[in-house]
Design a protein around this motif. Structure first.
Motif, PDB file in Angstrom:
ATOM      1  N   GLY A 196     -15.678 -24.022 -22.826  1.00 29.90           N
ATOM      2  CA  GLY A 196     -14.367 -23.711 -23.404  1.00 29.90           C
ATOM      3  C   GLY A 196     -13.387 -24.850 -23.327  1.00 29.90           C
ATOM      4  O   GLY A 196     -12.162 -24.630 -23.259  1.00 29.90           O
ATOM      5  N   VAL A 197     -13.890 -26.084 -23.365  1.00 33.11           N
ATOM      6  CA  VAL A 197     -13.020 -27.265 -23.276  1.00 33.11           C
ATOM      7  C   VAL A 197     -12.188 -27.404 -24.549  1.00 33.11           C
ATOM      8  O   VAL A 197     -12.695 -27.232 -25.664  1.00 33.11           O
ATOM      9  N   GLU A 198     -10.922 -27.716 -24.378  1.00 37.88           N
ATOM     10  CA  GLU A 198     -10.042 -27.954 -25.526  1.00 37.88           C
ATOM     11  C   GLU A 198     -10.589 -29.129 -26.322  1.00 37.88           C
ATOM     12  O   GLU A 198     -10.827 -30.199 -25.772  1.00 37.88           O
ATOM     13  N   PRO A 199     -10.840 -28.965 -27.644  1.00 37.09           N
ATOM     14  CA  PRO A 199     -11.593 -29.977 -28.404  1.00 37.09           C
ATOM     15  C   PRO A 199     -10.996 -31.374 -28.377  1.00 37.09           C
ATOM     16  O   PRO A 199     -11.744 -32.351 -28.281  1.00 37.09           O
ATOM     17  N   SER A 200      -9.695 -31.494 -28.465  1.00 35.68           N
ATOM     18  CA  SER A 200      -9.126 -32.843 -28.511  1.00 35.68           C
ATOM     19  C   SER A 200      -9.352 -33.594 -27.203  1.00 35.68           C
ATOM     20  O   SER A 200      -9.410 -34.822 -27.187  1.00 35.68           O
ATOM     21  N   GLU A 201      -9.507 -32.862 -26.091  1.00 36.28           N
ATOM     22  CA  GLU A 201      -9.762 -33.525 -24.820  1.00 36.28           C
ATOM     23  C   GLU A 201     -11.163 -34.117 -24.786  1.00 36.28           C
ATOM     24  O   GLU A 201     -11.371 -35.237 -24.313  1.00 36.28           O
ATOM     25  N   LEU A 202     -12.150 -33.362 -25.287  1.00 39.35           N
ATOM     26  CA  LEU A 202     -13.503 -33.918 -25.378  1.00 39.35           C
ATOM     27  C   LEU A 202     -13.528 -35.082 -26.362  1.00 39.35           C
ATOM     28  O   LEU A 202     -14.203 -36.094 -26.125  1.00 39.35           O
ATOM     29  N   ASN A 203     -12.809 -34.967 -27.460  1.00 39.57           N
ATOM     30  CA  ASN A 203     -12.763 -36.043 -28.446  1.00 39.57           C
ATOM     31  C   ASN A 203     -12.223 -37.321 -27.819  1.00 39.57           C
ATOM     32  O   ASN A 203     -12.743 -38.418 -28.059  1.00 39.57           O
ATOM     33  N   GLU A 204     -11.200 -37.196 -27.000  1.00 42.20           N
ATOM     34  CA  GLU A 204     -10.632 -38.374 -26.333  1.00 42.20           C
ATOM     35  C   GLU A 204     -11.659 -39.011 -25.408  1.00 42.20           C
ATOM     36  O   GLU A 204     -11.759 -40.240 -25.325  1.00 42.20           O
ATOM     37  N   TYR A 250     -14.882 -44.594 -32.804  1.00 42.80           N
ATOM     38  CA  TYR A 250     -13.540 -44.807 -33.342  1.00 42.80           C
ATOM     39  C   TYR A 250     -13.022 -43.455 -33.802  1.00 42.80           C
ATOM     40  O   TYR A 250     -13.807 -42.515 -33.991  1.00 42.80           O
ATOM     41  N   HIS A 251     -11.732 -43.334 -33.981  1.00 46.09           N
ATOM     42  CA  HIS A 251     -11.148 -42.016 -34.244  1.00 46.09           C
ATOM     43  C   HIS A 251     -11.766 -41.353 -35.465  1.00 46.09           C
ATOM     44  O   HIS A 251     -12.051 -40.144 -35.459  1.00 46.09           O
ATOM     45  N   TRP A 252     -12.031 -42.131 -36.521  1.00 45.85           N
ATOM     46  CA  TRP A 252     -12.609 -41.542 -37.725  1.00 45.85           C
ATOM     47  C   TRP A 252     -14.055 -41.109 -37.502  1.00 45.85           C
ATOM     48  O   TRP A 252     -14.573 -40.242 -38.213  1.00 45.85           O
ATOM     49  N   VAL A 253     -14.696 -41.704 -36.489  1.00 46.51           N
ATOM     50  CA  VAL A 253     -16.089 -41.353 -36.175  1.00 46.51           C
ATOM     51  C   VAL A 253     -16.135 -40.112 -35.288  1.00 46.51           C
ATOM     52  O   VAL A 253     -16.844 -39.142 -35.571  1.00 46.51           O
ATOM     53  N   THR A 254     -15.401 -40.145 -34.188  1.00 44.39           N
ATOM     54  CA  THR A 254     -15.523 -39.075 -33.206  1.00 44.39           C
ATOM     55  C   THR A 254     -14.886 -37.777 -33.667  1.00 44.39           C
ATOM     56  O   THR A 254     -15.408 -36.696 -33.371  1.00 44.39           O
ATOM     57  N   THR A 255     -13.774 -37.834 -34.369  1.00 41.21           N
ATOM     58  CA  THR A 255     -13.015 -36.607 -34.637  1.00 41.21           C
ATOM     59  C   THR A 255     -13.813 -35.573 -35.426  1.00 41.21           C
ATOM     60  O   THR A 255     -13.907 -34.419 -34.996  1.00 41.21           O
TER      61      THR A 255
END
Length: 521
Positions: free
Chosen positions: A391-399, A409-414
């Motif tokens: 249940g991890v908040e998605p933007s935290e895993l993305n970071e 890179y942001h366009w890759v990971t997001t």
């Protein structure tokens, strides 16, 4: 000149008063403004440092980026270009320096794929009293306009449809109007697990020289980084020649086995038969089209390269990489903070420490810590899978992915992390890509030496993936039960509720969360 092969490539000239500005992820002489000026022309590179202080990036990632930029600078100077190389804390400071010395010049650069970067850079250049012209980014296999016309013509954001369209439009792996070999993809042949006596092909190595040693030492002193900071395990190319050697090694030694074992995971083999060229491609050292063409040519010329290997690799570049780029364009900025499952938990510390009894997670985090890399199934079905179940908040895993991977890179990971990995938005994923321990046990040898029992759902020794999987379905029922691809799983949820097992599952998850708080997961 290298250009996209789907859509009409841009046509333009660079004026005498224009200076190509080469971004740190555009390190190519094959395309863009640099390919349109003569040797001896002035060229700008800006090494800005503030971005590297925003989060604890992997030491190897920063070393790769800065060393590649400096080696590219040196190569251009050796070729006769007049290179202005500015090192500054911010781009704004660098632009002020440049336009003070070149007040009549206009900068011209390829568009960065990162959201809103064009506006930000234009504003910074304007504040410095200069002018910026932004041209199309040619470091992809398709143009923005081509994708937009396809999407507006009834296409949906579905990868398989997009991929087949890209194949038809480009002619890659096509026999007239039919796919080579008779099938569009060979996923069914690419899910084998190698036998115990299989030896993976060797990993290429490079003689990096003094520049990378200097950069590595400087990064260690200058920035607060994460991960291994020794060069002994740094396998990444930092120059065009090294990237070409890396690609040639893959084509010669690794491509034949890539397809069958591309989804498999082994605890003692971080590279398997993967290409390991994503970092070089995302920096511009290799053009995706040249890689695609050479994989196709190798398949056509060598009997030991199966269609499943060639198609599987080409699908990652011609299909998935292009798809991620375009979906990112269309779904931002909402995609960056999307959270349709309302996940709100913090990322467990084990993602940074690797300290857990779960062997799959421990081994995978150790791989990332060592080299800033793990392959796509480890990313999706170990790291993102666990975070989604937890249940991890998605933007935290993305970071975390953005900071720790050398090719991120942001366009890759997001789109990869928030959408594909955590089902955060719904722009293209049709279901969550989650699983119990069964998938990991089938596709890896991690479970063999694990402290947990991969076959048990509850009990002190039960693999956390199992209870977390069923509790994930339980807590997200309102959002997921109506999904036609989840029907079978919810029939099992009903059975567990009727038998009373779901109560034990919930208790097991509560215990796991307590153990995580105590650092004993």
């Amino acid at each position: 000149m290298r250009q996209p092969i789907v859509g009409k490539p841009p046509e333009y000239a660079v004026g005498d008063d224009e200076v190509p500005w080469i971004l740190g992820t555009h390190l190519s002489e094959q395309c863009g403004p640099l390919a349109r000026v003569s040797e001896g022309s002035q060229v700008l590179l800006v090494e800005a440092h503030d971005f590297a202080r925003r989060m604890p990036y992997h030491h190897h990632k920063l070393t790769l980026v800065f060393a590649a930029m400096r080696r590219f600078r040196d190569r251009l100077r050796a070729a006769g270009y007049d290179v202005t190389y500015i090192q500054a804390d911010t781009f704004g400071e660098a632009f002020a320096t440049f336009f003070e010395d070149n007040p009549e010049s206009t900068l011209v650069t390829m568009r960065s794929p990162s959201y809103n970067s064009e506006r930000r850079l234009r504003d910074l250049v304007a504040e410095a009293g200069g002018t910026l012209r932004v041209v199309e980014n040619e470091l992809f296999a398709s143009t923005r306009r081509a994708f937009d016309e396809w999407a507006n013509d009834g296409g949906q954001f579905r990868h398989e449809q997009f991929y087949r369209w890209m194949r038809r439009e480009s002619g890659v792996l096509m026999s007239d109007s039919d796919p080579a070999g008779g099938e569009w993809n060979y996923d069914g042949e690419n899910r084998d697990v190698p036998p115990e006596d299989w030896e993976a092909p060797s990993v290429p190595t490079h003689e990096h020289g003094a520049v990378i040693e200097e950069v590595s030492a400087w990064v260690r002193e200058e920035f607060d980084t994460w991960g291994n900071d020794e060069l002994r395990s740094f396998p990444w190319p930092v120059t065009r020649d090294q990237a070409r050697d890396h690609l040639d090694h893959f084509l010669t030694e690794r491509l034949p086995a890539f397809g069958p074992y591309q989804d498999a995971m082994r605890a003692d083999d971080w590279a398997m038969a993967h290409g390991l060229v994503s970092g070089a491609i995302n920096l511009g050292l290799l053009h995706p089209v040249e890689v695609i063409e050479e994989v196709e040519q190798t398949y056509e010329e060598r009997a030991d390269v199966p269609i499943s290997s060639a198609e599987g690799f080409i699908r990652q570049l011609l299909g998935w990489r292009e798809f991620m780029r375009h979906v990112y364009r269309h779904a931002m900025p909402e995609l960056a903070t999307a959270n349709q499952l309302a996940a709100d938990r913090d990322l467990p510390d084990l993602y940074w420490t690797g300290e857990t009894g779960m062997n799959c997670l421990s081994e995978t985090v150790d791989d990332v810590h060592e080299r800033g890399y793990s392959h796509h199934i480890q990313r999706l079905m170990v790291l993102a899978n666990f975070a989604t179940l937890w249940g991890v908040e998605p933007s935290e895993l993305n970071e975390w992915f953005h900071a720790t991977y050398i090719d991120a890179y942001h366009w890759v990971t997001t789109p990869n992390v928030i959408e594909m990995g955590q089902f955060g938005h719904g722009v293209f994923a049709t279901k969550p890509y989650v699983s119990s321990a069964n998938y990991i046990d089938r596709m890896s040898d991690y479970c063999t030496d694990c402290a947990y029992d991969q076959d048990a759902n509850t009990g002190a020794d039960a693999c956390p993936f199992n209870a977390l999987y069923w509790q994930f379905l339980d807590r997200n029922e309102d959002r997921l039960r109506s999904n036609h691809r989840m029907g079978l799983m919810y029939s099992h949820v009903d059975d567990k509720r009727e038998s009373g097992e779901m109560d034990a599952v919930r208790d097991r998850v509560a215990d796991l969360r307590d153990r995580a708080t105590d650092g004993d997961l």
